[in-house]
Every structure is written in C-alpha cells, then in structure tokens.
Design a protein around this motif. Sequence first.
Motif, PDB file in Angstrom:
ATOM      1  N   MET A   1    -103.703 -11.929  35.713  1.00 13.87           N
ATOM      2  CA  MET A   1    -102.445 -11.701  35.024  1.00 13.87           C
ATOM      3  C   MET A   1    -101.999 -10.415  34.631  1.00 13.87           C
ATOM      4  N   LEU A   2    -102.940  -9.569  34.007  1.00 13.53           N
ATOM      5  CA  LEU A   2    -102.475  -8.290  34.178  1.00 13.53           C
ATOM      6  C   LEU A   2    -101.963  -7.646  35.310  1.00 13.53           C
ATOM      7  N   LYS A   3    -102.514  -7.677  36.164  1.00 11.36           N
ATOM      8  CA  LYS A   3    -102.267  -7.139  37.531  1.00 11.36           C
ATOM      9  C   LYS A   3    -100.669  -7.433  37.954  1.00 11.36           C
ATOM     10  N   LEU A   4    -100.571  -8.823  37.765  1.00 14.21           N
ATOM     11  CA  LEU A   4     -99.437  -9.438  38.134  1.00 14.21           C
ATOM     12  C   LEU A   4     -98.039  -8.953  37.269  1.00 14.21           C
ATOM     13  N   PHE A   5     -98.571  -9.108  36.024  1.00 13.45           N
ATOM     14  CA  PHE A   5     -97.507  -8.626  34.900  1.00 13.45           C
ATOM     15  C   PHE A   5     -97.210  -7.215  35.261  1.00 13.45           C
ATOM     16  N   GLN A   6     -97.930  -6.295  35.681  1.00 12.62           N
ATOM     17  CA  GLN A   6     -97.607  -4.891  35.675  1.00 12.62           C
ATOM     18  C   GLN A   6     -97.196  -4.586  37.158  1.00 12.62           C
ATOM     19  N   GLU A   7     -97.019  -5.792  38.055  1.00  9.37           N
ATOM     20  CA  GLU A   7     -96.510  -5.716  39.394  1.00  9.37           C
ATOM     21  C   GLU A   7     -97.282  -4.895  40.233  1.00  9.37           C
ATOM     22  N   GLN A   8     -98.889  -5.228  40.021  1.00  5.97           N
ATOM     23  CA  GLN A   8     -99.671  -4.479  40.946  1.00  5.97           C
ATOM     24  C   GLN A   8    -100.208  -5.370  42.000  1.00  5.97           C
ATOM     25  N   ASP A   9    -100.579  -5.050  42.809  1.00  4.41           N
ATOM     26  CA  ASP A   9    -101.320  -5.685  44.161  1.00  4.41           C
ATOM     27  C   ASP A   9    -102.568  -6.413  43.659  1.00  4.41           C
ATOM     28  N   ASP A  10    -102.663  -7.589  43.518  1.00  2.56           N
ATOM     29  CA  ASP A  10    -104.159  -8.353  42.967  1.00  2.56           C
ATOM     30  C   ASP A  10    -105.045  -8.579  44.077  1.00  2.56           C
ATOM     31  N   SER A  11    -104.863  -7.888  45.283  1.00  2.00           N
ATOM     32  CA  SER A  11    -105.843  -8.232  46.428  1.00  2.00           C
ATOM     33  C   SER A  11    -107.265  -7.833  46.084  1.00  2.00           C
ATOM     34  N   ASP A  12    -107.166  -6.737  45.116  1.00  3.70           N
ATOM     35  CA  ASP A  12    -108.670  -6.157  44.768  1.00  3.70           C
ATOM     36  C   ASP A  12    -109.487  -7.032  43.880  1.00  3.70           C
ATOM     37  N   MET A  13    -108.713  -8.117  43.364  1.00  2.75           N
ATOM     38  CA  MET A  13    -109.526  -9.256  42.464  1.00  2.75           C
ATOM     39  C   MET A  13    -110.699  -9.862  43.240  1.00  2.75           C
ATOM     40  N   SER A  14    -110.728  -9.818  44.519  1.00  2.00           N
ATOM     41  CA  SER A  14    -112.011 -10.298  45.462  1.00  2.00           C
ATOM     42  C   SER A  14    -113.134  -9.002  44.978  1.00  2.00           C
TER      43      SER A  14
ATOM     44  N   ASN B   1    -116.795  -4.478  41.451  1.00  2.00           N
ATOM     45  CA  ASN B   1    -116.025  -3.428  40.678  1.00  2.00           C
ATOM     46  C   ASN B   1    -115.610  -4.272  39.314  1.00  2.00           C
ATOM     47  N   LEU B   2    -115.234  -5.378  39.454  1.00  2.00           N
ATOM     48  CA  LEU B   2    -114.556  -6.053  38.513  1.00  2.00           C
ATOM     49  C   LEU B   2    -115.680  -6.748  37.521  1.00  2.00           C
ATOM     50  N   VAL B   3    -116.869  -6.791  37.719  1.00  2.00           N
ATOM     51  CA  VAL B   3    -117.979  -7.039  36.671  1.00  2.00           C
ATOM     52  C   VAL B   3    -118.339  -5.982  35.966  1.00  2.00           C
ATOM     53  N   ASN B   4    -118.468  -4.717  36.727  1.00  2.00           N
ATOM     54  CA  ASN B   4    -118.961  -3.408  36.290  1.00  2.00           C
ATOM     55  C   ASN B   4    -117.881  -2.369  35.702  1.00  2.00           C
ATOM     56  N   ASN B   5    -116.684  -2.973  35.638  1.00  2.00           N
ATOM     57  CA  ASN B   5    -115.456  -2.142  35.339  1.00  2.00           C
ATOM     58  C   ASN B   5    -115.446  -0.781  35.957  1.00  2.00           C
ATOM     59  N   GLN B   6    -115.485  -0.724  37.538  1.00  2.00           N
ATOM     60  CA  GLN B   6    -115.359   0.423  38.232  1.00  2.00           C
ATOM     61  C   GLN B   6    -114.238   0.248  39.107  1.00  2.00           C
ATOM     62  N   GLY B   7    -113.878   1.395  39.698  1.00  2.00           N
ATOM     63  CA  GLY B   7    -112.507   1.410  40.379  1.00  2.00           C
ATOM     64  C   GLY B   7    -111.422   1.163  39.927  1.00  2.00           C
ATOM     65  N   PRO B   8    -110.632  -0.009  40.335  1.00  2.00           N
ATOM     66  CA  PRO B   8    -109.271  -0.182  39.520  1.00  2.00           C
ATOM     67  C   PRO B   8    -109.410  -0.742  38.247  1.00  2.00           C
ATOM     68  N   PHE B   9    -110.685  -1.371  37.988  1.00  2.00           N
ATOM     69  CA  PHE B   9    -111.249  -1.974  36.809  1.00  2.00           C
ATOM     70  C   PHE B   9    -111.620  -1.041  35.506  1.00  2.00           C
ATOM     71  N   ASP B  10    -111.749   0.411  35.861  1.00  2.00           N
ATOM     72  CA  ASP B  10    -112.219   1.221  35.053  1.00  2.00           C
ATOM     73  C   ASP B  10    -111.213   1.702  34.104  1.00  2.00           C
ATOM     74  N   ASP B  11    -110.941   1.126  32.947  1.00  2.00           N
ATOM     75  CA  ASP B  11    -110.212   1.517  31.922  1.00  2.00           C
ATOM     76  C   ASP B  11    -110.624   0.742  30.460  1.00  2.00           C
ATOM     77  N   ASP B  12    -110.067   1.568  29.660  1.00  2.00           N
ATOM     78  CA  ASP B  12    -110.435   0.847  28.149  1.00  2.00           C
ATOM     79  C   ASP B  12    -109.725  -0.556  27.992  1.00  2.00           C
ATOM     80  N   GLU B  13    -108.811  -0.809  28.521  1.00  2.00           N
ATOM     81  CA  GLU B  13    -108.187  -2.208  28.785  1.00  2.00           C
ATOM     82  C   GLU B  13    -109.117  -3.352  29.309  1.00  2.00           C
ATOM     83  N   MET B  14    -109.595  -2.897  30.393  1.00  2.00           N
ATOM     84  CA  MET B  14    -110.407  -3.790  31.296  1.00  2.00           C
ATOM     85  C   MET B  14    -111.714  -3.998  30.307  1.00  2.00           C
TER      86      MET B  14
END
Length: 367
Positions: free
Chosen positions: A196-209, A213-226
């Motif tokens: 939802m955050l990706k879409l809300f911020q008008e970002q490409d959500d293809s990296d959700m696959s 990285n998603l589990v480990n908060n790496q790459g595009p998911f490496d920030d405090d919010e995530m």
Amino acid sequence: ACVILFILATVVHVQEGEMDNGLLNDGVQSSIVGYPSSSANVSEYCLGVLKSYGLSVTDPQPQKRKRQHFYVEHVMKCGGSALCYAFVSLGGCSRYYRDIKRNCRIDTYREVFRKAAGGLEWDSANITSSAVKRGMVMVPNLCGVVFNEPGWMHRHENNFGAMERYRNLSAPFWDAYTTVLVVRDPWDRYYSHVRMLKLFQEQDDSDMSDVENLVNNQGPFDDDEMRIASTNFLTQHLVPEFRHDPSNCTQETIRRAVRAVNRFDHVFNFFGDSHVESEYIMQSLFGVWIDDFKTRRVTHRRPPSLSPGQRRVFEEKNQCDLQIISHVNKMLHRRSRCLNHVFPFNHRQRHSRYCGVFAGNSFDMRC
C-alpha cells in the motif's frame, strides 16, 4: 453489506477467566429464537460467556441492550477499508457522509468533536460516556461510531496518540464506548502495508516479489518506516513505549499486550486462522454474514509464501505479535464453541432474514 451491525453490540468486558456482570439491559426480549441445549452440558466458562452476551442455554431469547457509542480500532491493514465501506452502506447511516478514502477515520471531525467533548480528544483516557455523547450529537456524520486506524503513515509520520488509555485499563475511556479491535496475522499485514505504501507513494511495486529483501529490510525496504512496519507492529499500538525498541519482546511486554486485548469488548481476526470463528461470532450475535464482505467489498492480494529460513527470520522479529494473535485465535475458538450451544453453527441464517441477537438496536433500519 451489513458488516457493522456488530457495532451496536453490548458493553461486555469479557476477559479470559473473568466476567463483568455489570451489564446494561432494558429487560426487553428479542424475537430471535436460538436452539437451546441443557445447561448441564455447558461449562462454567461458557455459561459466563453466554451471560455476558445476554444469552442463556435455557432461555435463548436474548435481552436487548441499551444503546452505547462505539470505538472501532483497526490497526493499519487489518480490514478497515472494508469495514468502513460496509458501515456507510448500512441503511441507518447511508445518509451521513463518511470519508471512505480515509477509512471512516474521525480525522475530519476531530476538532468539532473535541470542542463538544469539553476539550477531550475522542481517544483520551479520561473521556466519559457523557462527553462522547456530546461529541456525537455535534458530529452526526459519525453515526455513533469512532473509527481509529492507529499506524496510519503519511509522509513518514506515524501518529498513534499518547496511548494513555493503555497505561490505565481502568480509565473512563473503556466504559465510555463499546470497544472493538480488529487484528491480522503479522506477515499478511506487513505485506499489505508495504504494498500500500508503494502504491500510495506512486512507486513501482514490482519489487514486492523480492521476499528476501522484504523480510530482512534490505534494498528498497531498508528504512525506518519499513522496519517499524515489519516488527511487532500490533504490539507497538497496545503497549506504550514499546516502539522505542520493538524488537525487544519480553514476557512482560506480552503480558501487557494481552491485558490490553482482553480489555476490548470484541476482538476479531477476519483473515487469519480464526476467520471462520470471527465470521460465526459476528453472524451469531449481530446477524452479519460476512462472506460477501470479504470477497466482494475488499480485495486482498495474497502475500508470497516464505521459505523456512525466511519464516524463522520474520517470526523472530514478531514474537510479541504472534503471541497476541495466538491468544486472540484461542479466545475466538472458545467463544464460538460457547455460542454453538445457543446458535448452532449448522443453523446459521443469512442476514437478509436474520438481524442478530441485538436486533432493534441496529443501524440497519430493516432490523
């Protein structure tokens, strides 16, 4: 779509092992008839649960309850959009405006409500039923219900209040409303949250696959919010100060979180292991058949499966949330077995013919 008929339920403080007998009722019986069984076959626990709902195995005609205002807390990405949509579709509230895009949150009317309530915020620990009533009179668009979505993030801000009501579980707040909590399993909630955050911020959500990285908060998911979103997010909204170090899940933290959950009058988990029980309890008590709500009113993209290693990492980060969800699931399983004594699962009726135990005190004018 009568999903929020449950909003006009009872003032019930049902805690596992504890029953609050100080219930309000007007002594008028409903026309709904259940299917009684012998009380000799019913445990003391179930007799207490049924009593708290105004039910009896020997007299299945439930007592109607006095109207009270309602507080619905749906932690972000637990089903709030669908609940809001169903709420504004009800016959009794359809003429009032609620902002569906904001999930019916009180945001728009906050200041008017606060002034009418004598300067008290709607979620203040010290708010009383009389203050809530004054606020509701001044803001008829609320239709008697405050929706709160703690954890809503906008521009990397996350507002979930002072949480004084969770520091003091005997505060007036808990008697000012009938309270409802909606929860969701942590992996499903987190995946939906990030997408939802990706879409809300008008970002490409293809990296959700990219589950690793998603589990480990790496790459595009490496920030405090995530990281906030991925670690015991539910517990952060039940235990004050826990957000300062949400990875530090202790037994004391779990104890406090469970006590907070138990303080709510009604708790539901519509998308987890107790979804059948949640639907059954809602339908039995409030005449809401929620299959349509889940399949037609909201679309949930299923999160990808986790490998054993990924699951270990994610579950390690969410030990508190998993304990809470386990507690909720067990509670719902037990309560559904109790209700089965009066409203057998096999005799469920669709809401078009059945307005629930508390018919007559419903937002839906058909009831």
